[in-house]
Structures are given as C-alpha cells and as structure tokens.
Write a protein that holds these residues in place. Structure first.
Motif, PDB file in Angstrom:
ATOM      1  N   LEU A   8       0.295   6.711  -6.999  1.00  0.00           N
ATOM      2  CA  LEU A   8      -0.780   7.712  -6.924  1.00  0.00           C
ATOM      3  C   LEU A   8       0.043   9.118  -6.511  1.00  0.00           C
ATOM      4  CD1 LEU A   8      -3.317   5.950  -4.905  1.00  0.00           C
ATOM      5  CD2 LEU A   8      -3.015   6.282  -7.391  1.00  0.00           C
ATOM      6  N   GLY A   9       1.311   9.179  -6.416  1.00  0.00           N
ATOM      7  CA  GLY A   9       1.974  10.343  -6.388  1.00  0.00           C
ATOM      8  C   GLY A   9       1.932  10.812  -5.020  1.00  0.00           C
ATOM      9  N   LEU A  10       1.077  10.197  -4.080  1.00  0.00           N
ATOM     10  CA  LEU A  10       0.801  10.741  -2.727  1.00  0.00           C
ATOM     11  C   LEU A  10       2.062  10.322  -1.874  1.00  0.00           C
ATOM     12  CD1 LEU A  10      -2.948   9.441  -2.520  1.00  0.00           C
ATOM     13  CD2 LEU A  10      -1.993  11.825  -3.026  1.00  0.00           C
ATOM     14  N   VAL A  11       3.060  11.274  -1.859  1.00  0.00           N
ATOM     15  CA  VAL A  11       4.280  10.956  -1.190  1.00  0.00           C
ATOM     16  C   VAL A  11       4.572  11.452   0.286  1.00  0.00           C
ATOM     17  CG1 VAL A  11       5.814  10.610  -3.252  1.00  0.00           C
ATOM     18  CG2 VAL A  11       5.515  13.068  -2.390  1.00  0.00           C
ATOM     19  N   GLY A  12       3.358  12.087   0.632  1.00  0.00           N
ATOM     20  CA  GLY A  12       3.365  12.463   2.084  1.00  0.00           C
ATOM     21  C   GLY A  12       3.477  11.223   3.030  1.00  0.00           C
ATOM     22  N   PRO A  27       9.107  18.091   0.043  1.00  0.00           N
ATOM     23  CA  PRO A  27       9.692  17.046  -0.810  1.00  0.00           C
ATOM     24  C   PRO A  27      11.083  16.778  -0.164  1.00  0.00           C
ATOM     25  CG  PRO A  27       9.789  19.021  -1.936  1.00  0.00           C
ATOM     26  CD  PRO A  27       9.133  19.301  -0.835  1.00  0.00           C
ATOM     27  N   TYR A  28      11.095  15.223   0.261  1.00  0.00           N
ATOM     28  CA  TYR A  28      12.285  14.851   0.420  1.00  0.00           C
ATOM     29  C   TYR A  28      13.122  14.157  -0.727  1.00  0.00           C
ATOM     30  CZ  TYR A  28      10.676  16.138   5.128  1.00  0.00           C
ATOM     31  OH  TYR A  28      10.185  16.816   6.290  1.00  0.00           O
ATOM     32  N   LEU A  82       0.786  -1.063  -0.020  1.00  0.00           N
ATOM     33  CA  LEU A  82      -0.018  -0.001   0.041  1.00  0.00           C
ATOM     34  C   LEU A  82       0.789   1.341   0.009  1.00  0.00           C
ATOM     35  CD1 LEU A  82      -2.704   1.570   0.072  1.00  0.00           C
ATOM     36  CD2 LEU A  82      -2.775   1.019   2.692  1.00  0.00           C
ATOM     37  N   LEU A  83       2.012   1.144   0.839  1.00  0.00           N
ATOM     38  CA  LEU A  83       2.973   2.414   0.785  1.00  0.00           C
ATOM     39  C   LEU A  83       3.355   2.685  -0.726  1.00  0.00           C
ATOM     40  CD1 LEU A  83       4.545   4.370   2.291  1.00  0.00           C
ATOM     41  CD2 LEU A  83       6.184   2.490   2.901  1.00  0.00           C
ATOM     42  N   ASP A  84       4.026   1.797  -1.359  1.00  0.00           N
ATOM     43  CA  ASP A  84       4.516   2.112  -2.598  1.00  0.00           C
ATOM     44  C   ASP A  84       3.605   2.387  -3.555  1.00  0.00           C
ATOM     45  OD1 ASP A  84       7.021   1.686  -1.705  1.00  0.00           O
ATOM     46  OD2 ASP A  84       7.094  -0.437  -2.040  1.00  0.00           O
ATOM     47  N   ALA A  85       2.298   1.906  -3.425  1.00  0.00           N
ATOM     48  CA  ALA A  85       1.073   2.244  -4.481  1.00  0.00           C
ATOM     49  C   ALA A  85       0.850   3.406  -4.210  1.00  0.00           C
ATOM     50  CB  ALA A  85      -0.173   1.233  -4.044  1.00  0.00           C
ATOM     51  N   LEU A  86       0.846   3.979  -2.822  1.00  0.00           N
ATOM     52  CA  LEU A  86       0.459   5.154  -2.639  1.00  0.00           C
ATOM     53  C   LEU A  86       1.670   6.396  -3.191  1.00  0.00           C
ATOM     54  CD1 LEU A  86      -0.711   5.155   1.176  1.00  0.00           C
ATOM     55  CD2 LEU A  86      -2.357   6.006  -0.931  1.00  0.00           C
ATOM     56  N   ARG A  87       2.862   5.858  -2.972  1.00  0.00           N
ATOM     57  CA  ARG A  87       4.153   6.927  -3.226  1.00  0.00           C
ATOM     58  C   ARG A  87       4.264   6.723  -4.750  1.00  0.00           C
ATOM     59  NH1 ARG A  87       7.053   9.087   0.159  1.00  0.00           N
ATOM     60  NH2 ARG A  87       9.046   8.574  -1.446  1.00  0.00           N
ATOM     61  N   ASP A  88       4.595   5.682  -5.349  1.00  0.00           N
ATOM     62  CA  ASP A  88       5.044   5.702  -6.462  1.00  0.00           C
ATOM     63  C   ASP A  88       4.052   5.536  -7.642  1.00  0.00           C
ATOM     64  OD1 ASP A  88       7.283   5.211  -5.347  1.00  0.00           O
ATOM     65  OD2 ASP A  88       7.465   3.015  -5.484  1.00  0.00           O
ATOM     66  N   THR A 121      -7.179   6.366   4.174  1.00  0.00           N
ATOM     67  CA  THR A 121      -6.700   8.142   4.709  1.00  0.00           C
ATOM     68  C   THR A 121      -5.342   8.321   4.543  1.00  0.00           C
ATOM     69  OG1 THR A 121      -9.039   8.202   5.624  1.00  0.00           O
ATOM     70  CG2 THR A 121      -7.641   9.916   5.805  1.00  0.00           C
ATOM     71  N   THR A 122      -4.743   9.128   4.088  1.00  0.00           N
ATOM     72  CA  THR A 122      -3.391   9.461   4.021  1.00  0.00           C
ATOM     73  C   THR A 122      -3.369  11.060   4.784  1.00  0.00           C
ATOM     74  OG1 THR A 122      -3.105  10.537   1.869  1.00  0.00           O
ATOM     75  CG2 THR A 122      -2.894   8.006   2.245  1.00  0.00           C
ATOM     76  N   ILE A 123      -2.119  11.392   4.855  1.00  0.00           N
ATOM     77  CA  ILE A 123      -1.911  12.723   5.271  1.00  0.00           C
ATOM     78  C   ILE A 123      -2.293  13.956   4.476  1.00  0.00           C
ATOM     79  CG2 ILE A 123       0.554  12.820   4.303  1.00  0.00           C
ATOM     80  CD1 ILE A 123      -0.394  14.302   7.762  1.00  0.00           C
ATOM     81  N   GLU A 124      -2.521  13.543   3.293  1.00  0.00           N
ATOM     82  CA  GLU A 124      -3.198  14.479   2.250  1.00  0.00           C
ATOM     83  C   GLU A 124      -4.572  14.460   2.416  1.00  0.00           C
ATOM     84  OE1 GLU A 124      -0.919  11.851   1.531  1.00  0.00           O
ATOM     85  OE2 GLU A 124       0.709  12.607   0.114  1.00  0.00           O
ATOM     86  N   GLY A 125      -5.066  13.728   3.200  1.00  0.00           N
ATOM     87  CA  GLY A 125      -6.636  13.640   3.145  1.00  0.00           C
ATOM     88  C   GLY A 125      -7.122  14.285   4.674  1.00  0.00           C
ATOM     89  N   VAL A 126      -6.060  14.523   5.400  1.00  0.00           N
ATOM     90  CA  VAL A 126      -6.173  15.014   6.731  1.00  0.00           C
ATOM     91  C   VAL A 126      -6.721  16.402   6.789  1.00  0.00           C
ATOM     92  CG1 VAL A 126      -5.374  15.814   9.060  1.00  0.00           C
ATOM     93  CG2 VAL A 126      -5.001  13.355   8.181  1.00  0.00           C
TER      94      VAL A 126
END
Lengths: 176, 737, 329
Positions: A48-52, B30-31, A40-46, A90-95
């Motif tokens: 969906l671009g949700l790198v928060g 961004p890090y 889930l972490l890599d899906a979000l980051r890599d 829910t991620t930091i981007e959704g808070v």
C-alpha cells in the motif's frame, strides 16, 4: 560437517499460497491479493506504500511498527494481513487530521521527542493510544506504558515531556 | 530543564525546532528501507553457521528451485569485485564472496534474490553449506591470538613511569573489562541498488555517502561519477553506518548480475554480525600519586578484540595521555585477532571504554587517599595539552565540575560507602570527568541564493538524528542574513559537494566551517557584483565591510544603505548565484593551540536494592563544554541521547558470543537489552564554556561526550551505595547480590 | 517463513476438526509466539488455523471463580474489575508481562502455551536442541546461559518458561478447559505442564487436536492477600530473571494458607509446594520466609550462567512474602 540449517532438500509445498484480503486502512478499503505470509506491516509498506509504519525488528520487540487495530495499539509485524481483515486499521498516515497535525505530533516537535526519527511513528501511535487508555497521568505511568517502544537515540525524556504536555492539553480528546 | 549558563557570545538560533520535524512526526521522512523502484527484486542473506574454517561445498539447488527465486550468489559463482579505499578508519572490509574462507559466525556466504521478500527469505533457508570447520579463537585473551601492536601509532610515553611508580606514596593497580556492544540503530540497514548500464544508483543506510560511492566505484571498476549514493534520512547510525559493508556490495553485485534492481533489508539478528559492534576489551591501569593527590604516574594498557580480516579504530588508552596533568604516562593499545564479526566505532569509540577505566581508577584513588573525587580531579586539571605543551583551544572543565557539583548537590554526599539509604534502596552518588577528542576531516559545501531571495545550501553529509539539517540551515541563515524559513539545507546525496562522515563528533564543526566558508564567499560574490554597479548603494563598499540582515547586504551598522539579494540578481539578470566553500582540520602548531574537543562532568545518583541487587539510575547531571552550541534544543538531545546510551552500556548491553561456536547468543531486541523509557529518569543538561577558539564556527561537537563518563559515574555511585567496586561492564544484578 | 495455507475458523468445533484433519497444522491466536517462531524457522506449519474469531473472548464471574475465555487478551484480563478487586497478583503479573502492544494481541490461552525464549531453541541453525530435535543435546546448557531455568532443568534442557501470568495462575490452582475432537476435559494448571527434565520436546499435556477454550481462576477468600514481584535487569519490558507470586491468609501473625508460584526459574511455571509446606501453620516471620525460600530452591540445577538465579529467586520470594504479609522482621 553438514549444516543442519535446512534438513529438506526441496520445498515440496505448492508454489505460493495466496488469499484475497480487504484491509480498511485509515478509513479506506483496499483489496489485495496476498501471499498468506505477508504481515500487516509488509502489506502496509510494500503493497500500500504506507511506509510511515517502520520495521525495526520484525520480531515484536521494538514497537516501531505500532498501529491501531480497532483503536487498540498492536504490532503490525506480528499480525498477519489476513488477521486484520474487517478491522479498522489506523497508521501514522491516518493520525493527522484535516486541520493539521495531531497534538501529540506537535508536542513531539516542540519537545524534540526524536532524533533520527525512525521510531517516531511508532512512538506517536503508542502515545496517542496511551492517552486514550488513560495512562498519561504521571511521568512514571508514561514511562512504564511507553516502554514497549524502543528509541535507540535515547529521546525518552523528551518523549515523556511531549506526552505530558499533549495530555495536559486534553490531547486525548482530539482522539482519532 | 537545561540552561545555557554562559552567554558571553550569543548562541545561534537557540532552541529552534528541527526543520525535518514535520516529516518525521508524520512518517513521511523516507529512510533507506522506504524506497522502492519499479521491477525491484528482493535479496536475502545466508550466513555461515561456523566461525572458522572453509566451505567445502554450497548446496543451492533447492533454493534455486524455490518459488520466485531469480538467482543465488555464492563464492562459487559470484563475480570478483575490488576492495574499497583505505580511509581514516582503516582499510575497507574485504570484498564479499571472494573465497571459501570463513572467519566468523554469521559471515555472508550466499545471497538469494527472489520476486518477493517472503520468497527470498524462505529460499535463503534452503541454502546449505558443507564446511570443514576448524577450532575458532573466541576468547580475547586466548594466547594463540595474533596481536597487533600499536596499530594506530598512537601509543605514548613520557617521563619515567617505573622510577615514579617506585617513589609514589600511593599506588593502585586494577583491571577493567568492557563487553561487546552492538549499535542496534532502530532502522534496519537497507540497500536498494539499481543499474542503468554502467551507472549505479544506490539508496543505502550510511553515515558517509561519499565513502560508499568510492567503495562501490572501486568494487565494480567504474568511475565515481557513475555511482550515486542517496541517503536523505538515516534510522540511526551510532557508527554502524561508517563503512560500505559487504551486504551493500552484494546487493549491487546481485543487481548487476541479475539485471534487476535489488533491495535488501537486514534482519535484526543480522544487524549483530553485518554492520559492526563495539569491541570488548581488557584494560590494565597502574596509578601512582602523592599523598595529597597529585598524579605522578598513569600507566594505561589495553587489549581490544578485533576480527580476523578487518581493521577497527579504537585506541582505548589514548586519551589518558592528555586527560590530566601527570608527568609520567604510558598508554598502549593492542588488538587481538579472533573469530568475531568486524568491530566498528560505536558512539564514543575508545573513550567509552578507556574513560570507564581511568575514571573508575581515579575514584578508587580518591577513596585510597580519603579525598573527595571532585577535589582529586581539580588538583590534576591541566589547561595545556601535556603532549605538546600548547594551551587548549577551549576547556571549561573546571566550570563543568563547579556547576555540576552545585546542581547535583554533591556536598550532601556522605562519602562513606553504604551510608545513604532509602528503605530497601541503597543510595549512591558518583561522578566522572569526560572528554571526547577533537576530530575533523575535510568538508565542502555549496551555497546558492536564488531569484526569490531564498537560499539552498548543500553537502553530501548525513543527518543521523544529530540535527545536521537544522543546524546547518541555522548557520547558513545567520551568515546570509536570512530568516530560517528562507534557507534549505540539502544533504544525503553523493553528487553534492564532498562531506566527511557523520562521526567522531566532527561533522557539525567541519561541515559548519565549510558552510560558513561557502556562505561568506557567496556574500562576497554578491558584494563584488554590487560593488561594480554604479546604481547600487553598495558601490565602492569594501566587500569585507558588509553584513547581511533580512536578505539584504549592507555596510556594517548601516542597514539603510543595503541592497537585497533579489535586487542584485535582478539587476544582473541572474537567476541565482552560487559559491563553494570548504574546510580542513586546523593544525595545532599553526594555531598555537591544541584542539580541545568537548569536555564534561557527570554526576549520577543510583539506587541499588540491598537484597535483590536491582540497579536503577535515579538522577544524572551532565555539564558540558561543547564550545559554541548552534541549537540548544538539538544539542541537549545529543547529550540526553548519549546519556541514555551510556546507561544502556553500563547496565544492560552485552553482545554475548557462544563460547564454543562463536554464534551471537542474544541477537534480538528481546535478548540484547537496550535502555527503555522506564530506565531513564529526568536528565539535567547544562552547557558551559565559550566558543572554541580553534575554528571559525567555534563548535566542538557534542555527539559523543554525552555518553562518555556515564559508565564510571554509575560504577562509582554503585561503589558508594554498596561498597562493591565493579570493574566490569555491564554491571548486572548478579554482581550486586 | 515457509509458505502455509491460512484458514479462518468460525466456531470451536470446526477449529478442532480442522486441527484433527492435519497433524501438522497449527493454531494462530495473538500470534506473538507463533508468528515469531515461524519467522525464525523454528515452526513451519503447512497450515495455520486462525482461531481469533472464535467466540471465546468473554470474561465472567461464575460463582466462586472467574471464567476467562481463551481468546481474551492480556490487556482485557488486566482491566477486568474482578481481577482488579480479587486477584491483584494476576493483574500485576499481566501488567508486568510484555508491552501494551503485545498485551493487546496476546491471548490468555496463548500466554499459557507460549514457548521458551531460549535463543538456542529459537535458532534452527543450532543443531543441539532436545526441544526441537529430541536426542540432539542441549547447546544452551554448555553455552551462554543466563535467561534460563534452574528448576526442572537438567543437562537435557534448561529452557525457561517465561510467562508471568502462568506463575500467578499455577499458584491460584487455575483450571484449563480443553476442547478435543471427541470430548471436552479440564486439567488443573498445576498438572498441565511437563518439566524439561521429563520431556524437553513436550511442554504440556495438550494433544494436537485439542484447543484451550477457557481458564477458570478460583477466587481466593476475601481474607487472602496476594502480590507478584518481578525482578529483571530493566525497569520494564523484559522477561523475569526471577519472580514470585504469593498469596497468604494470615491470622494473628500465623500463616493459615500459603500459595507460592515462582517465575524466571522453572522450565515450567513453578508451583513451590515445598515453600507452602514450610509456611502453612508457621508464624509469619522473615526467618520462616527464608526457610520457605530455601525449600523452594533446594533442587535447583544450575550451570555457571544461571547459578545467580538461586540466591536471586530466594531473595525475591522472601521479599514478596514480606511485602504481602507486611512483616519485615
């Protein structure tokens, strides 16, 4: 002497094992074709671009990747993307709300509850959940139930102060 | 809560929230690992599984055939690259993949590049190596290890220690050992390298972008102007980002060879062997004193672990030469080369270890003398640098002791060991003195005021969490007479004016002085423009007699006669005006003062479970002379952070090497313990003193002094609680059972 | 991580059938051990059967026992009212095990099956590991051991079973419900685990195609008092160096019933029958507690790095016996 790190000469498996996964992140569905290994972490980051959401260990030991799954805080690094299908992520981007930052975010800034800021999204996701769990009743309680989020800069006392203040202002009612 | 007790000179922007706070709390800062470029491939490292010997053959066929793999670099096919510069920290790490030699377990032996991170990681496991292993040297005190004698030329000797020791009424000798620690910033180190022809752009986790640029330019034989290193945010450094590590060079190398942008994110276990660690060491102290506590002799020697092919700057004993007034002193540091990964400065390098030994020994001496430990330190205080007889540029250490003892309630201490108890908990009070020496390197900054009256100040520095973005903006705002929200400070780009590293507690001072200089020059440029204009109210006003408030330059004390930046630019039809500033370290002989660095006194209460040996820190009071404090909030955070690091170092942190293979046996966050939230009590931080007289901005730097002194204060408190003198870090419960 | 095929099972029988079809397949529940070990390259199943959506989540009182679905999470069990009222030692063991995030993921069945934290086991580049490669040796016993076992340990393997919950559950005589391809069976938790000196490579009696469906925890008598003490370097979020789960029924200063589990010291969650023999029928005094603690550790097998665990475990047990009995004399 031969390295035994790998006892196989070839990987005899099929080239890639993929799965189509629909993830609902911060209320929005995203359909992705993913290697089954993708967390889930890599899906979000890599993808969906949700790198928060941060990767601090990828081993479930630091809390930097804390997200909410159906309202409960979990570690995105030890959750396969496929497992999160059908769940509310829910991620930091959704808070942050439409009306600005969450009270926990404001309290973190006011109390300098971070330094390098890398663990901060995870700390905030954890803190928001902590308040919903009803575990912000005392400093001792906050310390214990925030101990799954490492902060190497050592901002802990300020994190405790931030959560104490957010909780005292009824920040848990702000919810998500 | 902390306060600033000394207000002899107003502080700049006390308690201002971080200007980068909104980005950090929303996850939008961004890090390095957060960057991506189109078409990027992903790298994965393969590391050696022996600690000494050579590679006989690499087997990469399986990895090359694995799904998604684009290429595999080994020493057999990698292009040879140059070695980076010699810096103030020593020689650059040797170039990666340059031969078949293995000098430590976890050495990079191959670099696999694939289309996805999952494919790269899986393929890396398919790379095999045949080795010819030799017996590794893994014990610091192995007699076969090569020793570097006085590697930094910092050994000192004054007086006649042998004669003084023979005549001393009270003597003490003790051996102290400190463990390997690993920096372990939360942010995994990441590098993203992209070439366009012979031009290289790199996002890298670094505390020193200019040095990374130089290193990459030298590695690939290209001009520095062809390399750009970007690092707007760093997920913690603590020293780990002070070098251009082999994996950085490897990522750029792979990107060049494979003609693809390549991104590498280290794994947490790789963070233990790839980006430095605090070296272990043994220290031998001999102390001689009079019966009334006057120090006659300090003989402080160390042996410090070092890797086979790298340098590390870590003079454990050096500060003992000037910590106290003592006529006869020897300090000697030696390094032993063994088969470990390269050590690197980690928060409070040398001081973290050397101060533990010295301040523990003084506590032992205090007990031998039957004297209060604070009193012993007061008795040996010095206001001049014993090495050169010059007065310190600022040293409020006496005030640190006094304020600390009062706030802590030191007078309530019954000095007898095991005399204070709370149920199963033995209670102990301990204290220690702390210092971190002054350090600075040349810095440059550029300041611009634009047509809308806002300012942009820039330097190729980094903000590793210390607050550089914020305090430099505050400084510039003060100098330019602008509100903080009209000033932006940009950093983290090697194309900006050259900056020193974020390290050695030096950046705030050195960069601050450069920013100060740039802003002064900019104001002067504005004033000179105005001076020449018949219609300006500043006409004829000497440029040295102006001050700035509210975006206006005006004669000192006459804001009504001013003219704004906006007006001056408009009249001269300029879109902006820019000035460059710089700073260099002051020279003590020219100043007539020795540069003092930061001082502090640490008071700690511990609790030790009488049966179970559990050790908990209950209270810490840190009183710090950090010179001028630019931002009370971020400075306090530095001290808190250092204290938490000190608690970790003292109670938990120990990078364990397998005694047979040299493999790090606890290279995860589940096994290498750092302090968690529940380990840290409320921390009391107080700043005392005055702006340092040695530099324009008067800061001393507070990044490290927060950590120094915590270990001995805890160890001394443990002795007070239990009657057990622990001379080894970390202090774990097995030693207290 | 090696590539694998992901299958989501929708009912228990299907999950068991899928497992039976593929001798190399693994189950995925909370993932906190399974995915971690797959990332480390220790486990490389070609097929993962996601069982998290099987209907095995419920926690309910059934007569004199609490029936806990295998997929209930640690947080859910800790929050259960019956656990809070009748099983304080279970609640404490759960709340002291792992972070909240992990407890929201980790399941009760998975917790019982968690693998050792031994870093020699968890690094496949270490050749000598009898648990990974039977007959290859034990690098940990010769190496840098600390977080390792002293009970059920030998030069063949010193890998620690790091569960807190299982220590409480073995002391309570919990029963594991297992569904196999042909039939269901139950196994007392005290008979579920194998020690490493018996079989380093096999940690329990679960067969490949079997699935834990539930854990049944008998409720102790209302007169029983219990508690769980965990000793560790950090104040939180760490595996135990030593722990003790203690349940006592006292009557007029005499110990009528005693149950003792030890954690942080065993290659399996350790039921200290020897301690219980000493305690049962004896007067509740510190002298008795010390004798009981000595008995539990009598057969300890140590290496230099783990020797401290013997006195530590003894003292931990004495302390928890004192705390639960409220006897300090």
């Amino acid at each position: 002497m031969t390295d035994v790190a790998s006892r196989r000469d070839v990987d005899e498996r099929p080239a890639i094992t993929e799965r189509v996964v629909t993830l609902t992140v911060n209320g929005r569905p995203h359909t992705l074709r993913l290697d089954t290994r993708v967390t889930l972490l890599d899906a979000l980051r890599d993808r969906l671009g949700l790198v928060g959401t941060k990767k601090g260990c990828d081993q479930g030991a630091c809390g930097a990747c804390t997200v909410h799954l159906d309202g409960r805080r979990v570690l995105a690094c030890l959750t396969l993307a496929a497992q999160a299908e059908g769940r509310a992520i829910t991620t930091i981007e959704g808070v942050s709300g439409a009306d600005g930052q969450h009270p926990v975010q404001q309290a973190f800034m006011e109390h300098d509850g971070f330094q390098c800021g890398f663990c901060t999204p995870g700390q905030i996701m954890s803190a928001v959940a902590l308040m919903a769990e009803g575990r912000a009743g005392s400093d001792a309680e906050i310390r214990e139930f925030m101990s799954g989020n490492l902060c190497r800069c050592g901002a802990y006392p300020n994190i405790v102060a931030a959560i104490r203040e957010a909780a005292s202002q009824g920040g848990h009612d702000a919810g998500l | 809560m902390s306060t600033v007790e000394s207000r002899r000179r107003p502080l700049v922007g006390a308690g201002v929230n971080r200007v980068d706070g909104p980005r950090k709390v929303t996850g939008t800062a961004p890090y390095p690992m957060d960057f991506s470029v189109p078409g990027q491939a992903y790298g994965a490292l393969v590391q050696s599984t022996i600690a000494a010997g050579r590679i006989v053959r690499m087997h990469t066929e399986a990895a090359e055939r694995a799904p998604g793999v684009i290429g595999v670099l080994t020493h057999e096919n990698a292009p040879r690259v140059g070695t980076g510069p010699v810096t103030v920290l020593g020689a650059s790490p040797p170039a990666p993949l340059r031969n078949d030699r293995i000098v430590h377990h976890g050495q990079h032996i191959a670099f696999v590049v694939a289309e996805t991170p999952e494919q790269a990681g899986a393929a890396a496991r398919l790379v095999r190596a045949d080795y010819e292993a030799t017996e590794p040297l893994l014990d610091l005190q192995d007699p076969r290890a090569e020793h570097l004698v006085d590697p930094w030329g910092m050994d000192t000797s004054r007086g006649d220690t042998a004669a003084a020791m023979a005549s001393a009424e009270v003597t003490l000798r003790a051996t102290y050992t400190t463990a390997d620690n690993t920096h372990n910033p939360l942010g995994l180190f990441a590098t993203l390298a992209a070439w366009e022809g012979d031009t290289l752009t790199v996002h890298d986790t670094s505390q020193w972008p200019s040095m990374v640029r130089t290193s990459l330019a030298m590695a690939f034989g290209i001009p520095e102007s062809s390399v750009r290193v970007l690092v707007p945010y760093v997920g913690g450094g603590f020293g780990a980002g002070l070098r251009a590590w082999p994996h950085v060079i490897l990522t750029a190398m792979a990107a060049r060879v494979l003609r693809r942008p390549v991104k590498l994110v280290l794994t947490r276990p790789q963070m233990f062997t790839s980006v430095g660690h605090r070296p272990s060491g043994v220290q031998w102290l001999r102390v001689g004193a009079t019966r009334d506590g006057e120090l006659l002799v300090l003989n402080h020697r160390s042996l410090i672990s070092l890797s086979m092919e790298d340098n590390d700057y870590e003079p454990f004993a050096s500060a003992t030469a000037f910590a106290y007034r003592c006529p006869n002193v020897i300090t000697q540091d030696r390094q032993a080369r063994i088969n470990i990964a390269v050590p690197t400065s980690m928060r409070a390098p040398a001081e973290a270890q050397g101060n533990f030994a010295l301040e523990s020994a003084l506590d032992e001496l205090a007990y031998t003398l039957g004297m209060d430990p604070v009193e012993l330190r007061l008795r040996n205080h010095t206001d001049v640098d014993p090495r050169n007889g010059l007065p310190w540029s600022g040293k409020a250490l006496l005030e640190c002791y006094e304020v600390g003892a009062r706030r802590f309630g030191w007078s309530r201490r019954n000095p007898r060991p095991r005399s204070m108890r709370d149920g199963n908990w033995l209670v102990g009070y301990g204290m220690a003195s702390a210092l971190f020496p002054y350090f600075a390197q040349p810095c440059a900054a550029q300041a611009t005021v634009r047509g809308d009256g806002s300012a942009l100040v820039r330097s190729a520095a980094t903000d590793i969490g210390t607050g550089t973005y914020t305090v430099m903006a505050q400084l510039a705002a003060e100098e330019l007479g602008l509100p903080l929200d009209m000033v932006r400070f940009d950093l983290g780009d090697s194309d900006m004016p050259n900056s020193m590293m974020a390290g050695g507690s030096g950046l705030t001072g050195a960069l601050g002085n450069a920013v100060h200089d740039a802003c002064r020059r900019l104001v002067r440029s504005f004033t000179e423009l105005a001076w020449a204009s018949p219609e300006s109210p500043l006409r004829g006003v000497p440029p040295d007699d102006v001050q700035c408030t509210g975006g206006t330059i005006h004669p000192v004390g006459r804001p009504d006669l001013g003219e704004s930046y906006v007006e001056i630019l408009a009249r001269h039809e300029l879109s902006e005006l820019t000035a460059n500033g710089k700073s260099s370290p002051p020279v003590p002989e020219e100043l007539g003062m020795s540069l003092a660095g930061a001082y502090g006194a640490k008071f700690v209460e511990v609790r030790v479970d009488a049966d179970l040996g559990l050790l908990r820190v209950a209270r810490v009071v840190s009183v710090i002379d950090g010179g001028r404090i630019l931002n009370e909030k971020t400075a306090r955070s530095q001290i808190i952070g250092g204290t938490v690091g000190g608690i970790g170092m003292t109670l938990f942190e120990d990078t364990v090497t397998d005694p047979h293979t040299g493999r790090i046996a606890n290279a995860t966050f589940g096994d290498y313990l750092v302090a968690v939230n529940a380990d840290v009590p409320e921390l009391d931080v107080v700043f005392v003193g005055e702006p340092d007289r040695g530099t324009a901005t008067g800061t001393k730097g507070v990044g490290e002094v927060g950590l120094v002194g915590i270990a001995p204060a805890i160890a001394n408190a443990v002795y007070h609680a239990t009657g057990k003198r622990i001379r080894q870090l970390p202090i774990t419960l097995d030693a207290l059972l | 991580m090696r590539a694998f095929d992901y299958v989501r099972a929708t009912d228990t029988r299907e999950a068991v059938r899928l497992l039976a079809e593929d001798p190399a397949a693994s189950c995925l529940a909370g993932g906190t051990t399974q995915l971690d070990l797959m990332k480390d390259g220790v486990l490389e199943p070609p097929r993962l059967i996601d069982i998290t959506r099987l209907p095995l989540h419920g926690i309910e009182r059934r007569g004199a026992a609490l029936h806990v679905g295998a997929l209930a999470t640690m947080e859910e069990l800790a929050a259960d009212a019956t656990v809070a009222a009748r099983l304080p030692m279970v609640r404490e063991s759960l709340l002291r095990g792992a972070s909240v995030q992990l407890r929201n993921m980790a399941t009760i069945g998975g917790n019982l099956l968690q693998r050792t934290r031994c870093r020699y086991f968890r690094d496949p580049t270490v050749p000598e590991c009898n648990k990974r490669t039977p007959g290859s040796g034990c690098a940990a016993a010769q190496g840098a051991a600390r977080m390792h076992a002293v009970l059920g340990a030998s030069e063949r393997c010193i890998a620690l079973h790091a569960s807190d919950l299982a220590v409480a559950l073995v002391a309570l005589d919990a029963v594991v419900h297992i569904q196999g391809p042909a039939e269901a069976r139950t196994v007392p938790l005290t008979e579920f685990y194998l020690t490493a000196d018996e079989s380093p490579q096999r940690e329990n009696v679960l067969e490949h195609a079997e699935l834990i469906t539930a854990v049944e925890i008998p409720l102790p008598s209302a007169a029983a008092r219990s508690g769980y003490l965990k000793v560790r370097d950090r104040a939180s979020y760490e595996f135990a160096l030593a722990s003790a789960a203690v349940l006592l029924v006292l009557e007029d200063g005499m110990i009528r019933q005693a149950r003792v589990g030890l954690g942080g010291v065993g290659t399996k969650p350790w039921r200290a029958y020897e301690s219980e023999h000493v305690l049962t029928g004896a007067s509740a005094t510190t002298a008795t507690f010390r004798e009981a603690a000595d008995a539990a550790l009598r057969d300890a097998w140590t290496v230099p790095g783990t020797a401290f665990k013997v006195p530590l475990a003894r003292r931990t047990l004495v302390r928890e016996l004192q705390t639960v009995s409220e006897v300090t004399a």
